[in-house]
Design a protein around this motif. Structure first.
Motif, PDB file in Angstrom:
ATOM      1  N   SER A 184       0.824  -1.201   0.000  1.00 14.67           N
ATOM      2  CA  SER A 184       0.000   0.000   0.000  1.00 14.67           C
ATOM      3  C   SER A 184       0.866   1.262   0.000  1.00 14.67           C
ATOM      4  O   SER A 184       0.647   2.186  -0.790  1.00 14.67           O
ATOM      5  CB  SER A 184      -0.934  -0.020   1.208  1.00 14.67           C
ATOM      6  OG  SER A 184      -1.583   1.212   1.338  1.00 14.67           O
ATOM      7  N   ASN A 191       2.753   6.115  -7.065  1.00 14.28           N
ATOM      8  CA  ASN A 191       1.793   7.078  -7.599  1.00 14.28           C
ATOM      9  C   ASN A 191       2.367   8.492  -7.509  1.00 14.28           C
ATOM     10  O   ASN A 191       2.190   9.308  -8.415  1.00 14.28           O
ATOM     11  CB  ASN A 191       0.461   6.983  -6.853  1.00 14.28           C
ATOM     12  CG  ASN A 191      -0.261   5.658  -7.141  1.00 14.28           C
ATOM     13  OD1 ASN A 191       0.032   4.988  -8.132  1.00 14.28           O
ATOM     14  ND2 ASN A 191      -1.179   5.276  -6.278  1.00 14.28           N
TER      15      ASN A 191
ATOM     16  N   ILE B 261      -1.540  -5.285 -15.131  1.00 13.66           N
ATOM     17  CA  ILE B 261      -1.326  -3.922 -14.688  1.00 13.66           C
ATOM     18  C   ILE B 261      -1.749  -2.937 -15.744  1.00 13.66           C
ATOM     19  O   ILE B 261      -1.460  -3.114 -16.920  1.00 13.66           O
ATOM     20  CB  ILE B 261       0.158  -3.755 -14.341  1.00 13.66           C
ATOM     21  CG1 ILE B 261       0.397  -4.586 -13.103  1.00 13.66           C
ATOM     22  CG2 ILE B 261       0.527  -2.304 -14.152  1.00 13.66           C
ATOM     23  CD1 ILE B 261       1.699  -4.407 -12.492  1.00 13.66           C
ATOM     24  N   LYS B 262      -2.449  -1.911 -15.301  1.00  7.02           N
ATOM     25  CA  LYS B 262      -2.796  -0.852 -16.239  1.00  7.02           C
ATOM     26  C   LYS B 262      -1.856   0.309 -16.002  1.00  7.02           C
ATOM     27  O   LYS B 262      -1.832   0.893 -14.935  1.00  7.02           O
ATOM     28  CB  LYS B 262      -4.238  -0.413 -16.014  1.00  7.02           C
ATOM     29  CG  LYS B 262      -5.200  -1.540 -16.279  1.00  7.02           C
ATOM     30  CD  LYS B 262      -6.614  -1.020 -16.425  1.00  7.02           C
ATOM     31  CE  LYS B 262      -7.583  -2.178 -16.567  1.00  7.02           C
ATOM     32  NZ  LYS B 262      -7.623  -3.018 -15.361  1.00  7.02           N
ATOM     33  N   ARG B 263      -1.082   0.606 -17.034  1.00 11.34           N
ATOM     34  CA  ARG B 263      -0.164   1.728 -16.903  1.00 11.34           C
ATOM     35  C   ARG B 263      -0.953   3.014 -16.895  1.00 11.34           C
ATOM     36  O   ARG B 263      -2.071   3.080 -17.366  1.00 11.34           O
ATOM     37  CB  ARG B 263       0.833   1.727 -18.068  1.00 11.34           C
ATOM     38  CG  ARG B 263       1.790   0.560 -18.003  1.00 11.34           C
ATOM     39  CD  ARG B 263       3.055   0.843 -18.782  1.00 11.34           C
ATOM     40  NE  ARG B 263       3.759   1.991 -18.210  1.00 11.34           N
ATOM     41  CZ  ARG B 263       4.229   2.993 -18.936  1.00 11.34           C
ATOM     42  NH1 ARG B 263       4.045   3.019 -20.222  1.00 11.34           N
ATOM     43  NH2 ARG B 263       4.858   3.973 -18.359  1.00 11.34           N
ATOM     44  N   ASP B 264      -0.347   4.054 -16.318  1.00 13.03           N
ATOM     45  CA  ASP B 264      -0.982   5.362 -16.284  1.00 13.03           C
ATOM     46  C   ASP B 264      -2.265   5.383 -15.477  1.00 13.03           C
ATOM     47  O   ASP B 264      -3.065   6.291 -15.581  1.00 13.03           O
ATOM     48  CB  ASP B 264      -1.252   5.890 -17.705  1.00 13.03           C
ATOM     49  CG  ASP B 264       0.047   6.098 -18.452  1.00 13.03           C
ATOM     50  OD1 ASP B 264       1.040   6.483 -17.792  1.00 13.03           O
ATOM     51  OD2 ASP B 264       0.086   5.850 -19.663  1.00 13.03           O
ATOM     52  N   GLU B 265      -2.489   4.336 -14.709  1.00 20.72           N
ATOM     53  CA  GLU B 265      -3.601   4.371 -13.778  1.00 20.72           C
ATOM     54  C   GLU B 265      -2.959   4.186 -12.414  1.00 20.72           C
ATOM     55  O   GLU B 265      -2.077   3.353 -12.266  1.00 20.72           O
ATOM     56  CB  GLU B 265      -4.533   3.193 -14.069  1.00 20.72           C
ATOM     57  CG  GLU B 265      -5.990   3.550 -14.020  1.00 20.72           C
ATOM     58  CD  GLU B 265      -6.829   2.378 -14.469  1.00 20.72           C
ATOM     59  OE1 GLU B 265      -6.971   1.431 -13.689  1.00 20.72           O
ATOM     60  OE2 GLU B 265      -7.312   2.408 -15.615  1.00 20.72           O
ATOM     61  N   PRO B 266      -3.376   4.970 -11.421  1.00 17.94           N
ATOM     62  CA  PRO B 266      -2.706   4.821 -10.126  1.00 17.94           C
ATOM     63  C   PRO B 266      -2.857   3.405  -9.592  1.00 17.94           C
ATOM     64  O   PRO B 266      -3.871   2.750  -9.829  1.00 17.94           O
ATOM     65  CB  PRO B 266      -3.439   5.813  -9.221  1.00 17.94           C
ATOM     66  CG  PRO B 266      -4.257   6.674 -10.103  1.00 17.94           C
ATOM     67  CD  PRO B 266      -4.433   5.973 -11.413  1.00 17.94           C
ATOM     68  N   LEU B 267      -1.837   2.935  -8.883  1.00 16.39           N
ATOM     69  CA  LEU B 267      -1.927   1.633  -8.233  1.00 16.39           C
ATOM     70  C   LEU B 267      -2.860   1.750  -7.038  1.00 16.39           C
ATOM     71  O   LEU B 267      -2.942   2.796  -6.404  1.00 16.39           O
ATOM     72  CB  LEU B 267      -0.539   1.214  -7.742  1.00 16.39           C
ATOM     73  CG  LEU B 267       0.472   0.817  -8.809  1.00 16.39           C
ATOM     74  CD1 LEU B 267       1.866   0.799  -8.218  1.00 16.39           C
ATOM     75  CD2 LEU B 267       0.122  -0.551  -9.365  1.00 16.39           C
ATOM     76  N   GLY B 268      -3.526   0.670  -6.724  1.00 20.04           N
ATOM     77  CA  GLY B 268      -4.428   0.684  -5.579  1.00 20.04           C
ATOM     78  C   GLY B 268      -3.651   0.821  -4.281  1.00 20.04           C
ATOM     79  O   GLY B 268      -2.602   0.215  -4.116  1.00 20.04           O
ATOM     80  N   SER B 269      -4.162   1.637  -3.370  1.00 22.71           N
ATOM     81  CA  SER B 269      -3.536   1.727  -2.056  1.00 22.71           C
ATOM     82  C   SER B 269      -4.641   1.953  -1.031  1.00 22.71           C
ATOM     83  O   SER B 269      -5.785   2.199  -1.391  1.00 22.71           O
ATOM     84  CB  SER B 269      -2.516   2.863  -2.019  1.00 22.71           C
ATOM     85  OG  SER B 269      -3.182   4.102  -2.057  1.00 22.71           O
TER      86      SER B 269
END
Ligand SMILES: Nc1ncnc2c1ncn2[C@@H]1O[C@H](COP(=O)(O)OP(=O)(O)OP(=O)(O)O)[C@@H](O)[C@H]1O
Ligand SMILES: Nc1ncnc2c1ncn2[C@@H]1O[C@H](COP(=O)(O)OP(=O)(O)OP(=O)(O)O)[C@@H](O)[C@H]1O
Ligand code: SF4
Ligand code: SF4
Ligand SMILES: [Mg+2]
Ligand SMILES: [Mg+2]
Lengths: 315, 318
Positions: A184, A191, B261-269
């Motif tokens: 996380s 990000n 993975i989708k680039r240019d999309e923020p990773l989930g956090s």
């Protein structure tokens, strides 16, 4: 100028004292590598542990002179640059944050250091930018007053990232920047790096063992083996259609979070390469699952591909 | 027979300001791999260091029970503990440079561990060190034995640490992020080596890692920590299939999987940060970030059993 980082025929060796039996040996850490990264690009570098990734990073940062070849950042030879100007242009985030943070300095002061070293930024401005940066990497003001030893591994890593970004450099060389973070917090940092790239047009060289992370951040990926880039391709191509047997082995070794599957054995054997004794022919041949007799004799030439290339006799 | 390692209700404070571990319990059986996962800063390393009695000065440790092979560790003398450490109980530290001495060669540090605990000649100790370096995938071990830590790459240092921890054939290995600096093929090799030692020698392992791929593939049991507490503990397959605690569920959702993975999309956090936890903190530490939080979450939280071996700390029903 259309390259942020340009590396031309760079080689770096280290001399290692011979053991009991005398003769000194030469470890070849980076072996004749050339590439360029455009402004705003992210080159992901993956590869064998010990294959020379950190050495490459240190060369690009100007912290280590090359044995041969040339390195330029934004068109200037990095080795000739003034230290302060270089610091404004290019910054590192290293692996092993403990070793790279002064244990006697408070977190705030560590992050303020690069600003102070510039010598011409007002104290109030420094304080403001430090606060802003700490908040951006998710460290509280209270943590800013601690010593590095009073932080967890991941918190220290965030300090290292804050220190690298506080000068707002145009190029950031990240060496395993998130390997100490949980998924996380890692996502938050990645990000953040992506956001900074979009907002400020930053360029990254991004070294990581985490292939999922590289797939997410990199626009192109280089696979390094024993000092050379054995394959280079745009990210999607590399992950969808890897060509080099070592790249394939790497991708097959990724542990996805699926219980019960165990740890795969991709057939590379347990004897790792010796960088002081690089095998003749294709340097991967002693471990390559599809090696042919000629692989131990002929050196594979670079076979060009759209926006990259691969070094294997059989592709 | 008692478990290999029993940690019951462990508490660790730093200078009365920071409560780093709050009532954490973990058990490791012989031949078992128990993984400890959780948010950065949640107290995993401090738990490990508390077991080894290696906490920084100013730290205070207490526990209802802390035992190795049934032997109480809280009452053990410093010399008694020093006898166990590096010998029957070994640890791989999160940051290799904290435990490798920059002034000594790899070889002298590795042989020293063995010679401190076992009667052996220098020659035999060197042979053992070279053998273990080879087993963790280091070629030219002779060359590496003569080198200083700063001359090694991050991954080589980490493998030296692993080999050093295995010098005395420990019964318990506490490994704190042992493979973060290794590429995935070497990582797989090390994990297979450790699994072999478990099979052949009954090695018990407390493995701290952020890599949920490793957890899924090697752990028998998983404990999830958050802000100093073990908020969920379950057999591995069950934890992945049926996570109960909202933090665990959030964590599992964040894992990036290659190829998906989708680039240019923020990773989930998980939005938000861990609150500052001092002595006397009450209620669920996750409540600022939890989608299910209500007023009762500010009070004492019950521990629920989802099955015999699966429990979690949350007001929600099982
Ligand atoms: N010597 C110390 N003094 C004060 N606080 C400390 C000290 N050592 C650790 N802490 C705090 O204790 C908490 C737990 O730290 P710990 O190192 O156990 O985290 P962790 O779970 O291992 O995290 P990571 O995954 O980032 O390594 C952190 O909030 C940290 O800041
Ligand atoms: N100062 C030095 N003296 C001697 N050898 C060195 C020195 N620095 C690096 N090396 C050697 O150069 C090789 C490449 O090291 P480098 O740190 O670049 O690897 P890496 O790819 O970053 O590995 P890792 O993934 O393990 O961090 C290794 O064999 C290492 O031992
Ligand atoms: S050249 Fe031969 S040994 Fe080298 S990667 Fe290709 S097939 Fe394998
Ligand atoms: S106790 Fe309340 S706040 Fe805590 S995890 Fe459960 S529902 Fe969420
Ligand atoms: Mg490195
Ligand atoms: Mg830790």
């Amino acid at each position: 100028m259309n390259t942020a980082i340009e590396v031309k025929a760079v080689r770096r060796t280290f001399r290692v004292k011979g053991g009991l039996f005398g003769a000194d040996r030469h470890v070849v850490a980076v072996d004749d590598i050339s590439f360029a990264v455009p402004p705003g690009g992210v080159l992901g570098v993956v590869g064998e542990s010990g294959c020379g990734k950190s050495t490459l990073a240190r060369l690009i940062l100007g912290l280590l002179p090359p044995t041969a070849g040339d390195i330029a950042v934004e068109g200037q030879r990095v080795i000739d640059m003034d230290r302060r100007a270089r610091a404004r242009l290019i910054q590192p985030v290293f692996q092993d944050p403990f070793a790279s943070l002064n244990p006697l300095a408070r977190v705030r002061d560590i992050v303020a250091m690069p600003l102070k070293a510039q010598g011409n930024i007002a104290g109030s401005e420094i304080a403001k930018r430090v606060d802003e940066m700490l908040a951006r990497v998710g460290l509280s003001a209270e943590m800013g007053r601690r010593l590095p030893t009073e932080l967890s591994g991941g918190q220290r890593q965030r300090v290292a990232i804050a220190r690298a970004l506080v000068l707002r450099p145009r190029i950031v060389v990240c060496d395993e920047p998130t390997s100490a973070l949980d998924v996380s917090v890692q996502a938050q940092i990645l990000n953040l790096l992506a956001e900074l790239r979009r907002d400020l047009g930053l360029t990254y060289l991004f070294i990581s063992h985490n292939l999922a992370v590289v797939e997410h951040v990199a626009s192109e990926v280089a696979v390094m083996y024993l000092g050379r880039f054995v394959e280079r391709a745009p990210t999607e191509t590399l992950f969808r259609r890897p060509e080099h047997p070592y790249t394939k082995a790497l991708l097959a070794s990724v542990l996805t979070p699926e219980p019960g599957l165990g740890v795969p054995d991709v057939g590379l054997g347990d004897t790792l390469p010796d960088p002081a004794n690089i095998p003749p022919g294709c340097r991967f041949h002693p471990r390559c699952p599809i090696a042919e007799p000629r692989c131990s004799i002929e050196t594979p030439p670079l076979k060009p591909r759209p926006a990259g290339g691969v070094e294997c006799l059989l592709v | 027979m008692s478990a290999l390692l029993e940690v019951d209700q462990l508490e660790v404070n730093f200078g009365g300001r920071v409560s780093a571990v709050r009532g954490a319990s973990v058990t490791v059986e012989r031949g078992e791999t128990h993984c400890l996962v959780g948010e950065s800063g949640c107290g995993k390393s401090v738990t490990a260091l508390a077991v080894m009695n290696l906490l920084a000065r100013g730290a205070r440790r207490s526990a209802k029970r802390l035992a190795f092979e049934g032997q109480d560790l809280t009452g053990l003398s410093d010399s008694g503990m020093a006898h166990l450490r590096g010998n029957a109980m070994a640890m791989i530290f999160q940051e290799p440079m904290t435990s490798l001495n920059p002034a000594y060669t790899v070889g002298s540090q590795m042989t020293e561990v063995l010679r401190r605990h076992k009667k052996t000649t220098q020659r035999a100790a060197t042979d053992r060190a070279a053998d273990l370096l080879a087993r963790v995938g280091i070629t030219a071990p002779g060359l590496r034995l003569g080198q200083f830590p700063h001359q090694l790459s991050g991954g080589l240092r980490q493998r030296v640490m692993i080999a050093m921890a295995l010098m005395c054939d420990p019964k318990l290995l506490i490994a704190d992020e042992p493979t973060t600096a290794l590429d995935v093929t070497v990582q797989a090799q090390i994990l297979r080596l450790l699994a072999g030692l478990q099979r052949d020698l009954g090695l018990g392992m407390l493995l701290i890692t952020h890599d949920l791929g490793i957890v899924a593939r090697v752990a028998h049991r998983v404990s999830v920590m958050y802000a100093g507490e073990v908020v969920e503990s379950a057999p591995t397959a069950e934890l992945f299939a049926n996570p109960k605690h909202p933090y665990t569920r959030g964590l599992l959702r964040c894992v990036p999987v290659p190829g998906k993975i989708k680039r240019d999309e923020p990773l989930g956090s998980i939005p938000g940060t861990v609150p500052r936890i001092g002595p006397g903190f009450e209620g669920c530490a996750f409540r600022d970030r939890c989608d299910f939080a209500d007023v009762t979450c500010a009070h004492a939280i019950p521990r629920h059993a989802a099955s015999v071996a699966h429990d979690f700390l949350c007001r929600l029903p099982a």
